[in-house]
Design a protein around this motif. Structure first.
Motif, short mmCIF file in Angstrom:
data_model
loop_
_atom_site.label_atom_id
_atom_site.label_comp_id
_atom_site.label_asym_id
_atom_site.label_seq_id
_atom_site.Cartn_x
_atom_site.Cartn_y
_atom_site.Cartn_z
N GLU A 159 0.80 -1.23 0.00
CA GLU A 159 0.00 0.00 0.00
C GLU A 159 0.83 1.28 0.00
O GLU A 159 0.37 2.33 -0.35
N ARG A 160 2.11 1.15 0.36
CA ARG A 160 2.98 2.33 0.35
C ARG A 160 3.17 2.90 -1.04
O ARG A 160 3.59 4.05 -1.19
N TRP A 161 2.92 2.09 -2.05
CA TRP A 161 3.26 2.50 -3.42
C TRP A 161 2.07 2.83 -4.29
O TRP A 161 2.24 3.25 -5.43
N PHE A 162 0.86 2.67 -3.75
CA PHE A 162 -0.34 2.82 -4.59
C PHE A 162 -0.46 4.24 -5.16
O PHE A 162 -0.76 4.42 -6.33
N GLU A 163 -0.23 5.24 -4.29
CA GLU A 163 -0.45 6.62 -4.73
C GLU A 163 0.52 6.99 -5.84
O GLU A 163 0.15 7.63 -6.83
N ARG A 164 1.76 6.57 -5.68
CA ARG A 164 2.75 6.91 -6.70
C ARG A 164 2.47 6.19 -8.02
O ARG A 164 2.67 6.75 -9.10
N LEU A 165 1.97 4.97 -7.92
CA LEU A 165 1.60 4.24 -9.15
C LEU A 165 0.44 4.94 -9.84
O LEU A 165 0.43 5.08 -11.07
N ALA A 166 -0.50 5.43 -9.05
CA ALA A 166 -1.64 6.17 -9.64
C ALA A 166 -1.12 7.41 -10.35
O ALA A 166 -1.56 7.75 -11.45
N GLY A 167 -0.15 8.07 -9.75
CA GLY A 167 0.44 9.26 -10.35
C GLY A 167 1.13 8.96 -11.67
O GLY A 167 1.24 9.82 -12.55
N ASP A 168 1.58 7.72 -11.83
CA ASP A 168 2.24 7.31 -13.07
C ASP A 168 1.22 6.86 -14.13
O ASP A 168 1.61 6.45 -15.21
N GLY A 169 -0.05 6.89 -13.78
CA GLY A 169 -1.07 6.51 -14.77
C GLY A 169 -1.22 5.02 -14.96
O GLY A 169 -1.80 4.58 -15.96
N GLU A 224 -9.90 -1.08 -1.30
CA GLU A 224 -10.63 0.20 -1.24
C GLU A 224 -9.72 1.37 -1.56
O GLU A 224 -10.10 2.30 -2.26
N LEU A 225 -8.48 1.30 -1.07
CA LEU A 225 -7.53 2.37 -1.33
C LEU A 225 -7.24 2.47 -2.83
O LEU A 225 -7.22 3.58 -3.41
N LEU A 226 -7.03 1.33 -3.46
CA LEU A 226 -6.78 1.34 -4.92
C LEU A 226 -7.98 1.93 -5.66
O LEU A 226 -7.82 2.77 -6.55
N HIS A 227 -9.18 1.54 -5.25
CA HIS A 227 -10.37 2.08 -5.91
C HIS A 227 -10.49 3.58 -5.70
O HIS A 227 -10.86 4.32 -6.62
N SER A 228 -10.15 4.05 -4.50
CA SER A 228 -10.26 5.49 -4.25
C SER A 228 -9.27 6.28 -5.10
O SER A 228 -9.46 7.46 -5.37
N LEU A 229 -8.22 5.61 -5.57
CA LEU A 229 -7.23 6.27 -6.43
C LEU A 229 -7.57 6.07 -7.91
O LEU A 229 -6.81 6.47 -8.80
N GLY A 230 -8.71 5.41 -8.17
CA GLY A 230 -9.14 5.20 -9.55
C GLY A 230 -8.45 4.03 -10.22
O GLY A 230 -8.43 3.95 -11.46
N LEU A 231 -7.89 3.11 -9.44
CA LEU A 231 -7.15 1.98 -10.01
C LEU A 231 -7.98 0.69 -9.91
O LEU A 231 -8.80 0.54 -9.01
N LYS A 232 -7.71 -0.23 -10.83
CA LYS A 232 -8.29 -1.57 -10.74
C LYS A 232 -7.45 -2.35 -9.73
O LYS A 232 -6.20 -2.29 -9.76
N ALA A 233 -8.12 -3.10 -8.85
CA ALA A 233 -7.43 -3.79 -7.77
C ALA A 233 -7.36 -5.29 -8.02
O ALA A 233 -8.38 -5.93 -8.29
N GLY A 234 -6.16 -5.85 -7.94
CA GLY A 234 -5.97 -7.28 -8.10
C GLY A 234 -5.37 -7.89 -6.84
O GLY A 234 -4.52 -7.28 -6.19
#
Ligand code: DX5
Ligand code: ZN
Length: 214
Positions: free
Chosen positions: A70-80, A100-110
């Motif tokens: 989870e430490r890296w989710f936000e930065r990955l979202a920033g990379d598109g 839930e965190l991935l979804h809140s960042l607009g990412l698909k969660a696996g």
């Protein structure tokens, strides 16, 4: 069938050509991030993902083989990046909140599992996760031999997803190639990750097409 070639098997001295090839031939671009702690190997991190993200025209599918994903989710979202999978073994009780965190960042969660984790452990996340990544080798290295038991694991997960009326995708990763692609499809896989069987061939684009048509 979607094909997500893994850049782990590409020539790291020429990742630009590899991504350009995938931009025309692949469905997703699979990025294997390893931290040397969750798995006994280190691959690459943001110094590689940042520039790749500027070049990639297909959805980037990041497979986090790290502790504290989870430490890296936000930065990955920033990379598109579009899709992020993390291991159940690493996330434990944080699995639902990570989704839930991935979804809140607009990412698909696996949610990913290694071959020694009972597939039933994924059942609580059906209806929450967008996709499940079934490892058909132990995470950490490319070029390993496919574990045949993975077919039953995929079929079990697929029937539970169908039974509950959900639509999660199943991605399979490790030792995937033309010899098992059709059986994987029949078992219920939607996304094939392939490293060696794509990049260690004369014509990677043709290898991708062969998998897609399995
Ligand atoms: C292994 C990685 C895989 C790997 C697959 O830990 O998650 O994505 O690159 O490589 P092949 O297709 O060569 O088994
Ligand atoms: Zn992977």
């Amino acid at each position: 069938m979607l094909v997500a070639p893994s850049l782990l098997a590409a020539d790291f001295m020429d990742l630009r050509s590899a991504v350009e090839m995938l931009n025309s031939g692949a469905d997703w671009i699979h990025l294997d991030v390893m931290d040397g702690t969750f798995v006994p190997n280190i691959s690459f991190g943001f110094s590689v993902i940042d520039p790749l993200s500027k070049l990639a025209a297909k959805p980037m599918d990041t497979h986090l083989m790290v502790v504290h994903p989870e430490r890296w989710f936000e930065r990955l979202a920033g990379d598109g990046v579009e899709c992020v999978s993390f291991h159940l073994e690493a996330a434990g009780r944080r699995t639902s909140s990570n989704i839930e965190l991935l979804h809140s960042l607009g990412l698909k969660a696996g949610v990913a599992i290694n071959p020694d984790v009972p597939v039933q452990k994924l059942f609580p996340y059906i209806g929450k996760a967008d996709y499940f990544l079934i490892m058909s080798v132990f995470a950490g290295f490319g070029g390993q031999k496919f574990i045949p038991d993975s077919l039953d694991r995929i079929a079990t997960l697929r029937s539970e997803i169908v039974r509950r009326g959900h639509k999660a995708l199943i991605e399979v990763d490790g030792g995937v190639g033309p010899g098992n692609a059709a059986a994987l499809r029949q078992a219920g896989a939607d996304v094939l990750v392939a490293g060696s069987s794509v990049f260690n061939t004369e014509d990677p684009c043709a290898a991708i097409e062969l998998l897609r048509r399995a």
